[in-house]
Enzyme design. Structure first.
Site, PDB file in Angstrom:
ATOM      1  N   HIS A 177       0.833  -1.201   0.000  1.00  0.00           N
ATOM      2  CA  HIS A 177       0.000   0.000   0.000  1.00  0.00           C
ATOM      3  C   HIS A 177       0.870   1.254   0.000  1.00  0.00           C
ATOM      4  CE1 HIS A 177      -3.152   2.707   1.985  1.00  0.00           C
ATOM      5  NE2 HIS A 177      -3.725   2.298   0.863  1.00  0.00           N
ATOM      6  N   LYS A 179       3.276   4.365  -1.109  1.00  0.00           N
ATOM      7  CA  LYS A 179       3.397   5.323  -2.212  1.00  0.00           C
ATOM      8  C   LYS A 179       4.747   6.020  -2.061  1.00  0.00           C
ATOM      9  CE  LYS A 179      -1.277   4.969  -1.545  1.00  0.00           C
ATOM     10  NZ  LYS A 179      -1.927   4.421  -0.351  1.00  0.00           N
ATOM     11  N   ASP A 184      17.206  10.121  -7.764  1.00  0.00           N
ATOM     12  CA  ASP A 184      18.661  10.205  -7.554  1.00  0.00           C
ATOM     13  C   ASP A 184      19.063   9.903  -6.113  1.00  0.00           C
ATOM     14  OD1 ASP A 184      19.046  10.834 -10.226  1.00  0.00           O
ATOM     15  OD2 ASP A 184      18.975  12.988  -9.884  1.00  0.00           O
ATOM     16  N   HIS A 355      -8.790  11.289   1.910  1.00  0.00           N
ATOM     17  CA  HIS A 355      -7.863  10.174   1.757  1.00  0.00           C
ATOM     18  C   HIS A 355      -6.554  10.381   2.525  1.00  0.00           C
ATOM     19  CE1 HIS A 355      -5.447   7.097  -0.459  1.00  0.00           C
ATOM     20  NE2 HIS A 355      -6.609   6.468  -0.453  1.00  0.00           N
ATOM     21  N   LYS A 357      -3.735  10.639   5.531  1.00  0.00           N
ATOM     22  CA  LYS A 357      -3.415   9.839   6.708  1.00  0.00           C
ATOM     23  C   LYS A 357      -2.354  10.597   7.496  1.00  0.00           C
ATOM     24  CE  LYS A 357      -3.809   6.738   2.983  1.00  0.00           C
ATOM     25  NZ  LYS A 357      -5.217   6.559   2.983  1.00  0.00           N
ATOM     26  N   ASP A 362       0.520  16.397  20.584  1.00  0.00           N
ATOM     27  CA  ASP A 362       1.056  17.425  21.489  1.00  0.00           C
ATOM     28  C   ASP A 362       1.749  18.571  20.770  1.00  0.00           C
ATOM     29  OD1 ASP A 362       0.018  15.920  23.510  1.00  0.00           O
ATOM     30  OD2 ASP A 362       1.925  15.170  24.260  1.00  0.00           O
TER      31      ASP A 362
END
Length: 437
Positions: A177, A179, A184, A355, A357, A362
């Site tokens: 999952h 991404k 370089d 979408h 995440k 704190d």
């Protein structure tokens, strides 16, 4: 005994005599299956021993010890919000590649951005850059095969992660999952964005999604490259090493502390699950969570409830009516009553699919990546998150969180209890699939 009856019936239909030896063997198999099914629900859960302050360096050391994520200093970080910021930055990085370019994505679908990315990669491959593209065989199944041909004909290597084959059926439910884009060996991207028209724009309508991505330069990029190498090795058998992929990276002046946490399925309690538990258990003042898919297990609910009861401002932002998987939303709502009773604030984002995440604790520690707050991310998929110990990044993410709350609907306990019976029934039915969500 019930299991004996089942085994007798099974063997009777097969026309086989049931010996004591086979009975014992099948009993053992049945008990193992039963144990596997119950384990996530019967485990006693986690307990934090010792005190650790998310605002202290000790918190990063605890993460390093528990997840294996090395602490890196001197990283330049840019928080990117929605496609209008994310895709131009990614395309600029791709077009700047001179040696290597590595792209790993779970989603590669349709829309104008899909050929634009493929064409940019193909151009770099023709220029002599070593380009490697890894696509999850299920997540990216919608890709236009002409784009794959374009990249391959230009000299880029394109591979599939865990395609459907007889020899890997046991891993079919375990996807990558992640991404990741690394250019370089020194510029990296990660977060929640896939390559598809849904992520284009600025979350301006239900067709264009809300998401967050990170651009980073510095030693933390090595962690992103390592995660790519990990999945590439499994898919192709090739070990990527040397200066082209793993150059020495100096710490950048005025850079921040960062950690890249890699999580893999099939290893019991994963790094993803322990990372989030530690953050929740250590929170002292506020804990603001944004997640695309919220289906917490018993242990996660208990940790959030405990945080709220000790006075932490716990806020959870999840998708609303435009979620792309409505059954996931229903399953997640099973925990709302318990959370709301404890004082947890729950919000559902209204304008479009949420979408992103992210998690901020704190006002000092934050994490962004591919990890959702569900069992699929905590136990079934390969995931990646990058975490920061920096007040400015935390403040940036908190400001975006507050902007998102302005477009969200908050649930109170009274309001939640007033929902109709059909909604309650759907939530209960969704529990059947909860272990796979």
């Amino acid at each position: 005994m019930r299991w004996k009856t089942r085994l007798l019936l099974i063997n009777a239909t097969r026309g086989k005599a049931l010996t004591n030896q086979s009975l014992g063997r099948e009993k053992g198999i049945w008990q193992k299956l039963k144990s596997f099914r119950q384990r996530p629900h019967t485990r006693q859960g986690y307990k934090l021993l010792g005190q650790v302050d998310p605002a202290s360096d000790g918190f990063m050391r605890a993460i390093e010890a528990i997840t294996g994520a090395p602490i890196t200093e001197g990283n330049l970080v840019e928080v990117l919000v929605n496609g209008d910021q994310i895709f131009p930055a990614m395309l600029k990085a791709i077009r700047s590649a001179t040696k290597t370019l590595n792209l790993l994505t779970f989603v590669y679908w349709k829309g104008p951005i899909a050929p634009e990315v493929a064409t940019a990669i193909a151009e770099r491959a023709r220029a002599g850059v070593k380009c490697k593209v890894l696509l999850d065989a299920l997540g990216a199944i919608k890709i236009d095969t002409q784009l794959i041909e374009e990249m391959r004909e230009s000299g880029a290597d394109v591979a599939w992660f865990r395609p459907v084959r007889w020899y890997n059926l046991g891993k079919l439910n375990n996807r990558t999952h992640r991404k990741i884009l690394v250019v370089d060996g020194g510029i990296g991207f990660t977060g929640g964005v896939g390559i598809a028209e849904e992520w284009m724009g600025n979350a301006q309508d239900p067709l264009h999604w809300r998401d967050t991505h990170i651009r980073v330069e510095g030693p933390a990029v090595r962690g992103l490259q390592g995660a790519f190498n990990d999945n590439w090795l499994e898919a192709t058998g090739e070990v990527l090493a040397g200066e082209e992929y793993l150059p020495y990276i100096d710490s950048k002046p005025h850079g921040v502390i960062a950690q890249v946490t890699r999580s893999e399925s099939g290893k019991g309690d994963t790094a993803a699950e322990t990372l989030f538990f530690l953050a929740i258990a250590a929170a002292q003042h506020r804990l603001w969570l944004t997640t695309a898919y919220f289906v917490p297990g018993i242990n996660q609910v208990e940790a959030l409830v405990a945080a709220a009861r000790r006075g932490v401002d716990v806020r959870i932002l999840v998708p609303g009516p435009h979620i792309d998987k409505e059954f996931v939303r229903k399953a997640g709502r099973l925990s709302y009553s318990q959370l709301l009773k404890a004082g947890v604030k729950v919000y559902e984002y209204q304008p479009t699919m949420l979408h992103a995440k992210t998690l901020v604790v704190d006002g000092m520690w934050s994490t962004v990546g591919s990890i959702n707050f569900d069992r699929r991310s905590f136990a079934l998929n390969d995931e990646i998150n990058i975490s920061f110990h920096d007040k400015n990044i935390a403040e940036c993410l908190e400001q975006q969180f507050e902007l998102d709350l302005e477009k969200s609907k908050q649930f109170t306990l009274r309001r939640w209890k007033l929902r109709d019976g059909w909604e309650r029934l759907q939530e209960k039915l969704s529990a059947v699939l909860k272990s796979q969500l």
